[in-house]
Enzyme design. Structure first.
Site, PDB file in Angstrom:
ATOM      1  CB  ALA A   1      19.305  -0.303   1.569  1.00 58.31           C
ATOM      2  N   GLY A   2      22.315  -0.650   3.285  1.00 52.99           N
ATOM      3  CA  GLY A   2      23.759  -0.725   3.038  1.00 52.99           C
ATOM      4  C   GLY A   2      24.322   0.610   2.589  1.00 52.99           C
ATOM      5  CG  LEU A   3      22.439   3.031   0.346  1.00 52.70           C
ATOM      6  CD1 LEU A   3      21.204   3.686  -0.248  1.00 52.70           C
ATOM      7  CD2 LEU A   3      23.573   3.029  -0.687  1.00 52.70           C
ATOM      8  N   GLY A   4      24.755   3.176   4.698  1.00 55.64           N
ATOM      9  CA  GLY A   4      25.315   3.883   5.850  1.00 55.64           C
ATOM     10  C   GLY A   4      24.317   4.735   6.608  1.00 55.64           C
TER      11      GLY A   4
ATOM     12  CB  SER B   1      22.853   2.531  11.254  1.00 58.12           C
ATOM     13  OG  SER B   1      24.009   1.981  10.683  1.00 58.12           O
ATOM     14  CB  ALA B   2      27.164   5.587  10.025  1.00 60.72           C
ATOM     15  CB  ALA B   3      23.682   9.102   7.991  1.00 59.60           C
TER      16      ALA B   3
ATOM     17  CG  ASP C   1      29.243   2.575   7.316  1.00 55.76           C
ATOM     18  OD1 ASP C   1      30.152   2.391   6.489  1.00 55.76           O
ATOM     19  OD2 ASP C   1      28.214   1.884   7.359  1.00 55.76           O
TER      20      ASP C   1
HETATM   21  O1  PMV Z   1      25.742  -2.046   5.584  1.00 56.08           O
HETATM   22  P1  PMV Z   1      26.448  -0.790   5.980  1.00 56.08           P
HETATM   23  O2  PMV Z   1      26.116   0.393   5.145  1.00 56.08           O
HETATM   24  O3  PMV Z   1      26.282  -0.508   7.448  1.00 56.08           O
HETATM   25  O4  PMV Z   1      28.030  -1.064   5.737  1.00 56.08           O
HETATM   26  C1  PMV Z   1      28.708  -2.073   6.464  1.00 56.08           C
HETATM   27  C2  PMV Z   1      30.166  -2.105   6.119  1.00 56.08           C
HETATM   28  C3  PMV Z   1      30.935  -3.278   6.760  1.00 56.08           C
HETATM   29  O5  PMV Z   1      32.295  -3.162   6.313  1.00 56.08           O
HETATM   30  C4  PMV Z   1      30.392  -4.622   6.295  1.00 56.08           C
HETATM   31  C5  PMV Z   1      30.892  -3.249   8.272  1.00 56.08           C
HETATM   32  C6  PMV Z   1      31.720  -2.140   8.911  1.00 56.08           C
HETATM   33  O6  PMV Z   1      31.512  -1.889  10.119  1.00 56.08           O
HETATM   34  O7  PMV Z   1      32.604  -1.546   8.249  1.00 56.08           O
END
Ligand code: PMV
Length: 331
Positions: A110-113, A115-117, A158
Site C-alpha cells: 500500500a506504500g508503507l514500505g 516490501s523493504a520490511a 525504505d
Molecule cells: O511505495 P513504497 O512504500 O515502496 O515507497 C516508494 C518510495 C519511492 O520513493 C517512490 C521509491 C523509492 O525507491 O524510494
C-alpha cells in the site's frame, strides 16, 4: 529465529529521493515478522498467509461474469523473499534450504514500505540461522540490492528505515547512502488512510522516469522543489512547528500530483483529511492509489479518523516507533 522490521511513512520526499534529493522517513508501530528455520534439503519454503491480498474481483460486463485476482501482488511480495535469500547466500557464500513464515501487521503493497520490511527481516532471520551476525549497515545494503533487483530502480530509503528505524533524513550519491537521524521535538499524531492500489511502486517510479525523459526541465524542477520542501520540513520538525510541517506536507502533495503519481481516490482521501481539520496531508510512498498520511493535533485525532472512514474503510492511527530490525530466538 524470528526477525521483524517496521513499516514506514515517508513524511517528505518520495520519488525525488530516487534522483538523489533528500527525503524524511519515519518507522511506524506496525511490523513485518519473518520466522526462519533451516531445512535438511536445499529448498526454500514460504508460508506467507498475510501477503495474500484480499483481491478476488468479480465484474460483470455484457452479461458475462469475470473473476480476476490480485495474485500478481502476492507473487511480487514472494519475489522479495526469494531474492533476499539468494543475495544473502551469495554474500555469505553459504547456501542452505530454509522454511520461512511471514506475518504482517499492515496492508501489503500500500506504500508503507512492506516490501523493504520483508526483505530486511528475511535477510536478518536467514543470516542469523546460518550463524552470522550481520551489521545494520550490511543488512541495509543487502536490502537495497534486493529492492533494486526486484524493482529495477529503487532508492535506499525504505530498506534504510526498515533496518535502522526512527526518523531519518536520507539521500544517496552513487552507492554512498547518507542517513541523518532527526530529533523530532513533538509527538507526530498521524492517521494513515489507504485506498485500493491501482499501480505498483515500480509502475509509478517508471512513470516519473518516462515523464522526466520527455520533459527534463519541468520534471527536474519539480523534483528539486520536493527536495527543498524536505529541507524546510527538517527545520519545522526540529522546532516542533506542526502547523508549518502540515503546510509543507500539502505543498509536497501538490508537487507529487504534478508528477502524476496521485489518483482520484487518493486525492479524495487527502482533501477529506484537510476538511476534517488535518494540519496537512499527502500521499505517502509510491502513489497510484495506496496510502496517505494526515497530521493532526492530538485532540482532533478521533474526529479525523472517523471522517476519513466515511471515504475509505482502511484507516488507522499511527505513531513513530523508533526500533528498526530486531532478531529474537524463538523457543
Ligand atoms: O511505495 P513504497 O512504500 O515502496 O515507497 C516508494 C518510495 C519511492 O520513493 C517512490 C521509491 C523509492 O525507491 O524510494
Amino acid at each position: 529465529m524470528v526477525a521483524s522490521a517496521p513499516g514506514k511513512v515517508t513524511l517528505f520526499g518520495e520519488h525525488a529521493v530516487v534522483y538523489g534529493y533528500p527525503a524524511i522517513v519515519a518507522s511506524i508501530d506496525k511490523r513485518i515478522y519473518v520466522s526462519a528455520e533451516l531445512r535438511e534439503d536445499d529448498k526454500i519454503r514460504i508460508n506467507a498467509q498475510d501477503l495474500r491480498t484480499s483481491g478476488v474481483i468479480v465484474s460483470i460486463s455484457n452479461g458475462e461474469i469475470q473473476i480476476t485476482t490480485d495474485y500478481g501482488k502476492t507473487l511480487s511480495a514472494i519475489g522479495y523473499l526469494n531474492r533476499s535469500i539468494e543475495l544473502t547466500s551469495e554474500y555469505l557464500g553459504v547456501r542452505k534450504g530454509v522454511s520461512l513464515e511471514v506475518r504482517s501487521e499492515m496492508p501489503v503493497g500500500a506504500g508503507l514500505g512492506t516490501s523493504a520490511a520483508v526483505s530486511v527481516a528475511t535477510i536478518a532471520a536467514y543470516s542469523t540461522c546460518l550463524g552470522y551476525e550481520l551489521s545494520k549497515d550490511e543488512i541495509a545494503k543487502l536490502g537495497w540490492e534486493v529492492e533494486k533487483s526486484v524493482q529495477g530502480i529503487a532508492s535506499p530509503m525504505d530498506t534504510s528505515i526498515a533496518t535502522f528505524g526512527g526518523v531519518l533524513k536520507i539521500w544517496f550519491e552513487g552507492s554512498t547512502v547518507y542517513r541523518v537521524p532527526l530529533k523530532v521535538s513533538n509527538e507526530l499524531p498521524l492517521v494513515v488512510a489507504y485506498v485500493e492500489r491501482e499501480k505498483s511502486t515500480k509502475d509509478m517510479v517508471m512513470l516519473v522516469r518516462n515523464l522526466r525523459e520527455k520533459h527534463p526541465d519541468l520534471i527536474n524542477g519539480i523534483l528539486e522543489h520536493i527536495g527543498k520542501t524536505t529541507l524546510e520540513a527538517e527545520k519545522a520538525l526540529a522546532e516542533g512547528n506542526l502547523q508549518e510541517v502540515g503546510t509543507l506536507m500539502n505543498i509536497n502533495h501538490g508537487l507529487l500530483e504534478a508528477l502524476g503519481v496521485s489518483s482520484r481516490r487518493l486525492n479524495e482521501v487527502v482533501y477529506t483529511a484537510r476538511v476534517a481539520g488535518a494540519l496537512g496531508s499527502k500521499l505517502t510512498g509510491g502513489g497510484g492509489g495506496g496510502a496517505s498520511i494526515a497530521l493532526t493535533l492530538p485532540d482532533n485525532i478521533n474526529v479525523l479518523t472517523n471522517v476519513l472512514k466515511l471515504v475509505t474503510p482502511h484507516v488507522f492511527k499511527t505513531s513513530i516507533q523508533y526500533e528498526g530490525v530486531r532478531v529474537t530466538v524463538s523457543q
